[in-house]
Design a protein around this motif. Structure first.
Motif, PDB file in Angstrom:
ATOM      1  N   PRO A   1      38.854  26.918  39.402  1.00 20.17           N
ATOM      2  CA  PRO A   1      38.226  26.235  38.490  1.00 20.17           C
ATOM      3  C   PRO A   1      38.838  27.884  37.522  1.00 20.17           C
ATOM      4  O   PRO A   1      38.372  27.591  36.263  1.00 20.17           O
TER       5      PRO A   1
ATOM      6  N   ARG B   1      40.710  26.876  31.170  1.00 20.60           N
ATOM      7  CA  ARG B   1      39.981  27.456  31.132  1.00 20.60           C
ATOM      8  C   ARG B   1      40.135  29.611  30.574  1.00 20.60           C
ATOM      9  O   ARG B   1      39.233  30.177  29.877  1.00 20.60           O
TER      10      ARG B   1
ATOM     11  N   ALA C   1      42.083  34.741  36.963  1.00 13.37           N
ATOM     12  CA  ALA C   1      40.266  35.664  37.391  1.00 13.37           C
ATOM     13  C   ALA C   1      40.603  36.512  38.615  1.00 13.37           C
ATOM     14  O   ALA C   1      39.553  36.944  38.653  1.00 13.37           O
TER      15      ALA C   1
ATOM     16  N   ALA D   1      41.816  37.602  42.560  1.00 13.43           N
ATOM     17  CA  ALA D   1      42.411  37.100  43.610  1.00 13.43           C
ATOM     18  C   ALA D   1      40.857  36.534  44.583  1.00 13.43           C
ATOM     19  O   ALA D   1      40.331  35.591  43.398  1.00 13.43           O
ATOM     20  N   ASP D   2      41.102  35.634  45.048  1.00  8.42           N
ATOM     21  CA  ASP D   2      40.013  34.035  45.528  1.00  8.42           C
ATOM     22  C   ASP D   2      39.597  34.687  46.358  1.00  8.42           C
ATOM     23  O   ASP D   2      39.827  35.182  48.254  1.00  8.42           O
ATOM     24  N   ILE D   3      38.302  35.304  45.952  1.00  7.58           N
ATOM     25  CA  ILE D   3      37.324  35.496  46.922  1.00  7.58           C
ATOM     26  C   ILE D   3      36.581  34.536  48.140  1.00  7.58           C
ATOM     27  O   ILE D   3      36.839  34.891  49.265  1.00  7.58           O
ATOM     28  N   ARG D   4      36.819  33.474  47.737  1.00 16.07           N
ATOM     29  CA  ARG D   4      36.753  32.641  49.098  1.00 16.07           C
ATOM     30  C   ARG D   4      37.602  33.064  50.217  1.00 16.07           C
ATOM     31  O   ARG D   4      37.023  32.431  51.680  1.00 16.07           O
TER      32      ARG D   4
ATOM     33  N   GLY E   1      42.754  40.886  40.314  1.00 18.59           N
ATOM     34  CA  GLY E   1      44.034  40.683  40.221  1.00 18.59           C
ATOM     35  C   GLY E   1      44.536  39.554  39.549  1.00 18.59           C
ATOM     36  O   GLY E   1      46.012  39.856  39.120  1.00 18.59           O
TER      37      GLY E   1
ATOM     38  N   GLU F   1      46.425  42.624  37.794  1.00 20.59           N
ATOM     39  CA  GLU F   1      47.090  43.102  38.143  1.00 20.59           C
ATOM     40  C   GLU F   1      48.396  42.758  37.371  1.00 20.59           C
ATOM     41  O   GLU F   1      49.195  43.376  38.112  1.00 20.59           O
TER      42      GLU F   1
ATOM     43  N   GLU G   1      36.623  44.645  40.358  1.00 21.80           N
ATOM     44  CA  GLU G   1      36.265  44.843  41.869  1.00 21.80           C
ATOM     45  C   GLU G   1      34.957  45.506  42.700  1.00 21.80           C
ATOM     46  O   GLU G   1      34.119  45.359  43.739  1.00 21.80           O
TER      47      GLU G   1
ATOM     48  N   GLY H   1      42.861  46.077  44.368  1.00 20.42           N
ATOM     49  CA  GLY H   1      44.064  46.509  45.598  1.00 20.42           C
ATOM     50  C   GLY H   1      45.420  46.183  45.174  1.00 20.42           C
ATOM     51  O   GLY H   1      46.264  45.828  45.963  1.00 20.42           O
TER      52      GLY H   1
ATOM     53  N   ARG I   1      25.226  31.922  42.190  1.00 24.04           N
ATOM     54  CA  ARG I   1      26.222  30.689  41.476  1.00 24.04           C
ATOM     55  C   ARG I   1      25.320  29.581  42.665  1.00 24.04           C
ATOM     56  O   ARG I   1      25.797  28.196  42.073  1.00 24.04           O
TER      57      ARG I   1
ATOM     58  N   LYS J   1      22.693  25.614  42.692  1.00 17.98           N
ATOM     59  CA  LYS J   1      22.714  24.181  42.751  1.00 17.98           C
ATOM     60  C   LYS J   1      22.139  23.631  43.270  1.00 17.98           C
ATOM     61  O   LYS J   1      22.213  24.436  44.878  1.00 17.98           O
TER      62      LYS J   1
HETATM   63  N1  T1G Z   1      37.598  33.487  43.685  1.00 18.77           N
HETATM   64  C1  T1G Z   1      37.302  31.876  43.787  1.00 18.77           C
HETATM   65  N2  T1G Z   1      36.453  31.537  43.390  1.00 18.77           N
HETATM   66  C2  T1G Z   1      35.631  32.106  41.826  1.00 18.77           C
HETATM   67  C3  T1G Z   1      36.642  33.689  41.180  1.00 18.77           C
HETATM   68  C4  T1G Z   1      37.380  33.994  42.475  1.00 18.77           C
HETATM   69  N3  T1G Z   1      37.631  35.449  41.724  1.00 18.77           N
HETATM   70  N4  T1G Z   1      35.345  33.407  40.537  1.00 18.77           N
HETATM   71  C5  T1G Z   1      35.451  32.967  40.039  1.00 18.77           C
HETATM   72  N5  T1G Z   1      34.913  31.494  41.089  1.00 18.77           N
HETATM   73  C6  T1G Z   1      34.681  30.401  40.988  1.00 18.77           C
HETATM   74  C7  T1G Z   1      32.811  30.289  40.918  1.00 18.77           C
HETATM   75  O1  T1G Z   1      31.921  30.517  42.264  1.00 18.77           O
HETATM   76  C8  T1G Z   1      31.944  28.598  40.492  1.00 18.77           C
HETATM   77  O2  T1G Z   1      33.035  28.322  41.376  1.00 18.77           O
HETATM   78  C9  T1G Z   1      33.745  29.176  39.545  1.00 18.77           C
HETATM   79  O3  T1G Z   1      34.443  29.342  39.919  1.00 18.77           O
HETATM   80  C10 T1G Z   1      32.920  29.297  37.722  1.00 18.77           C
HETATM   81  O4  T1G Z   1      32.505  30.493  37.882  1.00 18.77           O
HETATM   82  C11 T1G Z   1      43.302  42.574  44.970  1.00 18.77           C
HETATM   83  C12 T1G Z   1      40.592  41.704  45.170  1.00 18.77           C
HETATM   84  C13 T1G Z   1      35.552  34.482  35.947  1.00 18.77           C
HETATM   85  C14 T1G Z   1      33.760  35.685  34.708  1.00 18.77           C
HETATM   86  O5  T1G Z   1      35.848  39.423  40.284  1.00 18.77           O
HETATM   87  O6  T1G Z   1      33.485  37.512  37.069  1.00 18.77           O
HETATM   88  O7  T1G Z   1      41.261  40.257  42.410  1.00 18.77           O
HETATM   89  O8  T1G Z   1      30.151  27.528  41.406  1.00 18.77           O
HETATM   90  O9  T1G Z   1      30.001  30.529  37.590  1.00 18.77           O
HETATM   91  O10 T1G Z   1      30.032  31.915  34.335  1.00 18.77           O
HETATM   92  O11 T1G Z   1      42.164  43.483  43.053  1.00 18.77           O
HETATM   93  O12 T1G Z   1      33.289  34.027  37.591  1.00 18.77           O
HETATM   94  O13 T1G Z   1      32.223  26.564  40.568  1.00 18.77           O
HETATM   95  O14 T1G Z   1      31.915  26.201  42.354  1.00 18.77           O
HETATM   96  O15 T1G Z   1      30.903  32.194  37.343  1.00 18.77           O
HETATM   97  O16 T1G Z   1      32.248  30.660  33.385  1.00 18.77           O
HETATM   98  C15 T1G Z   1      38.736  40.174  41.341  1.00 18.77           C
HETATM   99  C16 T1G Z   1      34.548  36.781  39.508  1.00 18.77           C
HETATM  100  C17 T1G Z   1      38.232  39.286  42.079  1.00 18.77           C
HETATM  101  C18 T1G Z   1      36.486  37.570  38.725  1.00 18.77           C
HETATM  102  C19 T1G Z   1      34.145  32.895  35.294  1.00 18.77           C
HETATM  103  N6  T1G Z   1      37.588  39.380  40.518  1.00 18.77           N
HETATM  104  N7  T1G Z   1      34.686  35.473  38.243  1.00 18.77           N
HETATM  105  O17 T1G Z   1      32.725  32.983  34.574  1.00 18.77           O
HETATM  106  O18 T1G Z   1      31.882  31.150  36.068  1.00 18.77           O
HETATM  107  S1  T1G Z   1      38.349  40.642  44.127  1.00 18.77           S
HETATM  108  C20 T1G Z   1      36.394  38.617  40.170  1.00 18.77           C
HETATM  109  C21 T1G Z   1      33.754  35.814  37.536  1.00 18.77           C
HETATM  110  C22 T1G Z   1      40.268  40.863  43.184  1.00 18.77           C
HETATM  111  C23 T1G Z   1      42.524  42.812  43.481  1.00 18.77           C
HETATM  112  C24 T1G Z   1      41.087  41.855  44.097  1.00 18.77           C
HETATM  113  C25 T1G Z   1      33.276  34.425  37.053  1.00 18.77           C
HETATM  114  C26 T1G Z   1      33.860  34.356  35.423  1.00 18.77           C
HETATM  115  P1  T1G Z   1      31.764  26.477  41.306  1.00 18.77           P
HETATM  116  P2  T1G Z   1      31.056  30.770  37.131  1.00 18.77           P
HETATM  117  P3  T1G Z   1      31.473  31.689  34.215  1.00 18.77           P
END
Ligand code: T1G
Length: 697
Positions: A22, A57, A61, A63-66, A102, A105, A125, A133, A279, A283
């Protein structure tokens, strides 16, 4: 070719398109796809400039936190970004939605950045217990300077496109919504102008300007206050500081070391659990995804007191009209005045314009007549915690409201089924428990009655999202989830003071754990009379509620902050709790009266008794099906009571401590203290027997 990242050429622009719903997170497939598409673009002789753009959308957004916690698969993100930066031709990032972590980045590894005016960028982060990172701590300061980079990276706050342009993070911002067209046009300008590859890592003026400044020690001092107890913000600061002390690639190495320290921290585990739990809680287990949701276009609220007024604001804030009903004009005027004052305060802080204040006030219509509710889609009752009054009100609503209108109570403890029994539509009756102050606290504890329909459950969870609350659906029992556990913590805290602890010692143990305030400071904020009235109601209902020294405070009119004296005393205009000798004397007298000889009580005993009684109650709540999952309890406590998100919530914290040791302690307290609250929950014993955790449920 990867199906999540594709390459094609449009004129002289090589377009790299990411499409991984997403939020285009940087999964292994996306990282590999980016490299493959970059190779293609470099080999494409007719592509003068490359463009990175995303479908869906938002731009990437993060790295893939999963994938966190699983073995990292090459290519790692830092190497992908360094490869983009080393491309032989200019690479442009076109940003829409939120370029985060990321994602930003990746954009910083590109040579130019263009965004839609509606876009936001950020490095959040730190909110996950991490730090950027993949070069963010080294590249962002080279564009925005030390102060702004430190602010963005240690708070994780997003920055709107306009501000990002002013800071130098973006090169252009365009109106409109077609990011592909905007990206292509900007890339064409770069190509026509023959602009060179411009590596952020080679920019030095912002580094030179801040080298040797005292910005880092000033910021570190500030963090001691703002980031009390947190781990990652200090590591973020160290990483950014490295950009000013080390050559770029050494700075990257230092960033990586600090990132791995954060990755290994229990706070990272807690914060990521909290991120997904928030989140997942929305559900509802067992509720079909396609359950119909009723349209809530207008809302009636009964009671213009602190709660009713705050609840009204939530709806007005998102443009939903509210009819606010009171029984007397002066109560109505007072309630409206408080709402206006709250909005005016936000305007003074620049959070609202005066026009927005007026818009929101215009959405709240005062009323003295139930008949005005005849067409509303939802009514929320927010009056006294008195069952007789509530049943009268719901009987009246049943007569007046249209079929299909949802009748909700903001009750914090009372039986939803009994309230519903006053109506002919129990399937439309539900609890919607807001937390004070209702216009600020994020949690909305939705309480299903035994006859509440699935449609009503789905609708109130949808309303939670609409009014920007974190909704959790829970079952109907005394205190539901949050207050039922809080009640146990409160009883233990009072007993600990009876036995020899001081209120401030108990509170300090809780604030040291990370709560924003302790049990007794919270009682003073909510009002000592609130707990007193609930205890009196339960005594009237024939329950054996032991006398308490806090009853004496209420009887002496020491009601807390509102009377500048409660468990603590408060100076005029201050909310700072000050231990009061008078209260210590009152407690000593109470102990004497009760024949209690006070004893020395350790902080560890306070922590275990206040927290483990909650965990034991939480296990009973899960056994009874009042909460469907332990993550629901974690979300209730993080967003309703300020439990530190970096510890993941009480049940996640218990899993980290180890349920076996918690069970042993619960059994010890059951043997020494007695009481139903210390009877080990069968579920806790079962999990320990099976070697499982709450999180496995
Ligand atoms: N990885 C995996 N899934 C993600 C995700 C992510 N980064 N961000 C959101 N999702 C999934 C979320 O679980 C949900 O899943 C769906 O997307 C919609 O999210 C190397 C290490 C982008 C502002 O911290 O802040 O990068 O429930 O309900 O309200 O330096 O999601 O539909 O199955 O929140 O419109 C840094 C975290 C990661 C961004 C959208 N990035 N995400 O908000 O929708 S660490 C973040 C958000 C990193 C690097 C480092 C928000 C959003 P499902 P949502 P939303």
């Amino acid at each position: 070719m990867s199906e999540v990242v594709t390459y094609n050429r449009d004129g002289s622009i090589g377009v790299i398109t990411v499409n991984y719903p997403p939020v285009n997170a940087l999964s292994h497939a996306v990282r590999s796809g980016l490299l493959a598409a970059l190779e293609q673009g470099e080999q494409d002789a007719d592509a003068k400039v490359l463009l990175v753009v995303c479908e869906g959308r938002t731009f990437i957004a993060g790295a893939d936190i999963r994938e966190f916690g699983k073995p990292m698969q090459e290519p790692g993100l830092p190497s992908v970004i360094n490869r983009i930066e080393d491309a032989s031709k200019p690479v442009v990032a076109a940003i829409h939605g939120t370029a985060l972590g990321g994602g930003l980045e990746v954009a910083l590894g590109c040579h130019y950045r263009v965004a839609l005016a509606s876009a936001k960028v950020g490095l959040p982060e730190v909110k996950l217990g991490l730090l950027p990172g993949a070069g963010g701590t080294q590249r962002l300061p080279r564009l925005a300077g030390a102060q702004k980079a430190l602010e963005m990276i240690t708070t994780g706050d997003f920055v709107a496109a306009g501000e990002a342009l002013a800071l130098g993070i973006l090169d252009a911002v365009e109106d409109g919504s077609d990011i592909r067209a905007v990206g292509l046009a900007f890339a064409q300008q770069i190509a026509d102008a023959g602009k060179p590859v411009r590596k952020v890592r080679e920019l030095t003026d912002k580094i030179d300007a801040d080298k040797g400044s005292d910005v880092f020690e000033r910021f570190r001092a500030g963090l001691q206050q703002k980031a009390r107890g947190l781990f990652a913000p200090f590591k973020c600061l160290d990483a950014v500081e490295a950009a000013f002390n080390l050559p770029f690639f050494d700075g990257l190495k230092r960033e990586r070391e600090l990132f791995m320290e954060c990755m290994a921290s229990p706070q990272r585990a807690g914060l990521i659990h909290a991120f997904f739990a928030e989140r997942e809680a929305s559900k509802v287990k067992g509720l079909a995804k396609d359950t119909p949701v009723r349209d809530v276009r207008s809302v009636g609220i009964i009671g213009a007191g602190t709660m009713g007024g705050g609840i009204a604001m939530n709806f007005a804030n998102v443009g939903i009209p509210v009819i606010l009903l009171e029984v007397k004009q002066d109560a109505l005027d007072k309630g409206l005045a408080i709402i206006r004052r709250n909005y005016e305060n936000s305007a003074k802080k620049g959070k609202l314009t005066q026009a927005q204040v007026e818009e929101r006030m215009a959405l709240i219509t005062p009323s003295l007549a139930y008949e005005d509710f005849s067409q509303v889609d939802l009514v929320i009752e927010a009056v006294f915690e008195n069952m007789a009054i509530k049943k009268e009100i719901f009987a009246r609503l049943d007569e007046v409201c249209k079929p299909g209108a949802i009748l909700a109570s903001n009750t914090s403890t009372l039986d939803i089924d009994e309230i519903a029994s006053a109506t002919t539509r129990p399937q439309d009756v539900v609890g919607m428990h807001f937390f004070s102050p209702a216009n600020v606290m994020k949690l909305l504890e939705n309480v299903r009655g035994s006859q509440t329909s699935d449609e009503v459950k789905a609708t109130v969870m949808d309303v939670a999202k609409k009014i920007r609350k974190v909704g959790v659906l829970v079952g109907n029992c005394y205190g539901f989830v949050g207050n039922r556990m809080l009640h146990q913590r409160g009883a233990e805290a009072m007993a600990l003071v009876n036995e020899g602890a001081t209120p401030q010692q108990v509170d300090k143990v809780l604030t040291d754990l990370g709560y924003p305030m302790g049990q007794f400071a919270m009682s003073d904020l909510a009002g000592i009379d609130v707990g007193y009235r609930i205890r009196e109601e339960r005594r009237k209902a024939g329950e054996n509620v032991p006398a308490s020294w806090m009853d004496k405070l209420a009887e002496q009119g020491r009601l807390g902050q509102k009377t500048q004296a409660g468990v603590y005393k408060y100076e005029e205009g201050s909310r700072k709790p000050i231990p009061d000798l008078e209260v210590e004397q009152l407690i000593a007298a109470f102990r004497q009266e009760q024949g209690i000889t006070p004893r020395e009580i350790t902080d560890q005993e306070i922590l275990e008794r206040c927290m483990y009684v909650m965990i034991n109650e939480g296990a009973k709540i899960l056994e009874e099906g009042i909460a469907d999952r332990s993550l629901d309890i974690d979300v209730v406590w993080i967003f309703g009571y300020g439990f530190p998100a970096y510890r993941g919530g009480p049940m996640f914290w218990a899993d980290q401590i180890g349920l076996a040791s918690i069970l042993d302690t619960v059994k010890r307290f059951h043997d020494t203290l007695g009481g139903e609250q210390w009877k080990p929950a069968a579920l806790l014993e079962q999990l320990v027997r099976e070697g499982r955790k709450f999180g496995d449920l």
